[in-house]
Write an enzyme that holds these catalytic residues in place. Structure first.
Site, PDB file in Angstrom:
ATOM      1  CG  MET A  30      -1.888  -1.177   1.325  1.00 44.00           C
ATOM      2  SD  MET A  30      -3.307  -1.129   1.936  1.00 44.00           S
ATOM      3  CE  MET A  30      -2.762  -0.681   3.707  1.00 44.00           C
ATOM      4  CG  HIS A  37       6.960  -2.071   2.335  1.00 46.75           C
ATOM      5  ND1 HIS A  37       6.943  -0.962   3.071  1.00 46.75           N
ATOM      6  CD2 HIS A  37       5.930  -2.625   2.268  1.00 46.75           C
ATOM      7  CE1 HIS A  37       5.795  -0.778   3.566  1.00 46.75           C
ATOM      8  NE2 HIS A  37       5.124  -1.964   3.026  1.00 46.75           N
ATOM      9  CD  GLN A 148       5.561 -14.524  10.339  1.00 50.26           C
ATOM     10  OE1 GLN A 148       5.175 -14.837   9.256  1.00 50.26           O
ATOM     11  NE2 GLN A 148       4.901 -14.740  11.304  1.00 50.26           N
ATOM     12  CD  GLN A 153      -1.761  -8.578   4.545  1.00 50.52           C
ATOM     13  OE1 GLN A 153      -2.690  -7.659   4.552  1.00 50.52           O
ATOM     14  NE2 GLN A 153      -0.554  -8.442   4.341  1.00 50.52           N
ATOM     15  NE  ARG A 187      -2.501   1.622   9.923  1.00 51.26           N
ATOM     16  CZ  ARG A 187      -2.968   0.694   9.091  1.00 51.26           C
ATOM     17  NH1 ARG A 187      -2.127  -0.401   9.212  1.00 51.26           N
ATOM     18  NH2 ARG A 187      -4.228   0.780   8.182  1.00 51.26           N
TER      19      ARG A 187
HETATM   20  O1  PAF Z   1      -0.017  -5.696   3.532  1.00 51.67           O
HETATM   21  C1  PAF Z   1      -0.508  -4.811   2.802  1.00 51.67           C
HETATM   22  O2  PAF Z   1       0.323  -4.035   2.499  1.00 51.67           O
HETATM   23  C2  PAF Z   1      -1.794  -4.981   2.306  1.00 51.67           C
HETATM   24  O3  PAF Z   1      -2.716  -5.499   3.152  1.00 51.67           O
HETATM   25  C3  PAF Z   1      -1.961  -5.761   0.576  1.00 51.67           C
HETATM   26  C4  PAF Z   1      -1.365  -7.212   1.012  1.00 51.67           C
HETATM   27  C5  PAF Z   1      -1.058  -4.875  -0.041  1.00 51.67           C
HETATM   28  C6  PAF Z   1      -3.163  -5.736   0.108  1.00 51.67           C
HETATM   29  O4  PAF Z   1      -3.767  -4.396   0.104  1.00 51.67           O
END
Ligand code: PAF
Length: 284
Positions: A30, A37, A148, A153, A187
């Site tokens: 996102m 990331h 992780q 998720q 965040r």
């Molecule tokens: O982890 C995230 O950034 C989001 O939940 C994802 C997997 C890109 C889905 O919008």
């Protein structure tokens, strides 16, 4: 040069023009990219010939009182980071591109998504599963990498991919932390200096419980109490849950046994909600 693909047609054309046999790695995000990331990008880079990321702040996974409108969107900086990491392309769709008017089909995983964040963020994992399935269908990667830090998720996506026979390999990238243990999160920028100073207690609570487990405490409730006790050292931290769960189904367990466990915590610091987790090894 990271190629920017803004719509599905451009993405499909790019995908179709990849050399035959090229292994495609995908990192959905996102945006507001941080070192966590970038470690996922590096993991994809190491396992694939071509890497594509996506940046899409998915409205479907935010509740009505959550931070959709204030979610950080530092696009220029994100694109620079992708460029530096050698990511070949980024899919950057607008909300209307992802959800055409009248879109009325959603993906709902019903077991793994029920407890923990699912219990306190109704509709969140429905939004995640829906957008991730759409992204996987559009990108058609050989492998996709998820962090992780969002362990639930990951579990929901793995379950969805298995249940829907999606032809993709899902990999998890390890949690990246600040020197004081705070898990990197987009965040974290919301935290006041005082909340930032208190936030490492979340990771300390996980490590303290891990130490108690390794010293012989196997009772799930007792372990969670120890974790909550560490968070109680700061009045700035308002725990939402501190739980010991089966590492795969995320079902409740009474004691940690041969399958080990997932320690999962969510807490508010001011108006910022942080999550973190740690996997306990199986009991010998
Ligand atoms: O982890 C995230 O950034 C989001 O939940 C994802 C997997 C890109 C889905 O919008």
């Amino acid at each position: 040069m990271t190629l920017i693909l803004r719509d599905k047609a451009a993405l499909r054309a790019w995908r179709a023009a990849l050399p035959a046999g090229a292994r495609l790695g995908f990192v959905p995000t996102m945006g507001a990219l941080h070192e966590g990331h970038m470690s996922l990008m590096a993991q994809a880079r190491a396992a694939a010939d071509v890497v594509i990321a996506s940046i899409f702040v998915n409205p479907l996974q935010f509740g009505p009182n959550e931070d959709l409108s204030r979610y950080p969107r530092p696009l220029e900086a994100d694109l620079e980071k992708l460029e530096k990491a050698g990511v070949e392309a980024v899919f950057l769709p607008a909300a209307e591109e992802m959800y055409p008017p009248g879109a009325s089909t959603f993906v709902e995983e019903t077991m793994v998504s029920a407890p923990l964040c699912g219990a306190v963020r109704p509709g969140h994992f429905r939004g995640v599963a829906t957008v991730v399935l759409k992204l996987l269908n559009l990108v058609q990667p050989h492998l996709a990498v998820f962090g992780q830090k969002d362990a639930q998720q990951c579990a929901v996506i793995e379950r969805m991919v298995r249940d829907f026979d999606v032809p993709v390999e899902i990999r998890r990238g390890p949690i990246v932390r600040e020197a004081d243990g705070l898990a990197l999160s987009s965040r974290n920028v919301y935290l006041s200096p005082q909340d930032r100073a208190a936030a490492p207690l979340i990771h300390q609570s996980l490590r303290t419980v891990e130490a108690a487990y390794l010293a012989g405490e196997h009772d799930a409730e007792a372990l969670a109490r120890i974790g909550l006790g560490v968070l109680a050292r700061s009045a700035r931290i308002v725990p939402q849950y501190w739980e010991v769960r089966d590492p795969e189904s995320l079902g409740a367990i009474a004691t940690v046994g041969a399958r080990g466990a997932l320690l999962a915590v969510a807490a508010h610091l001011g108006s910022t909600r942080l999550i973190d987790n740690l996997v306990l090894p199986p009991r010998p």
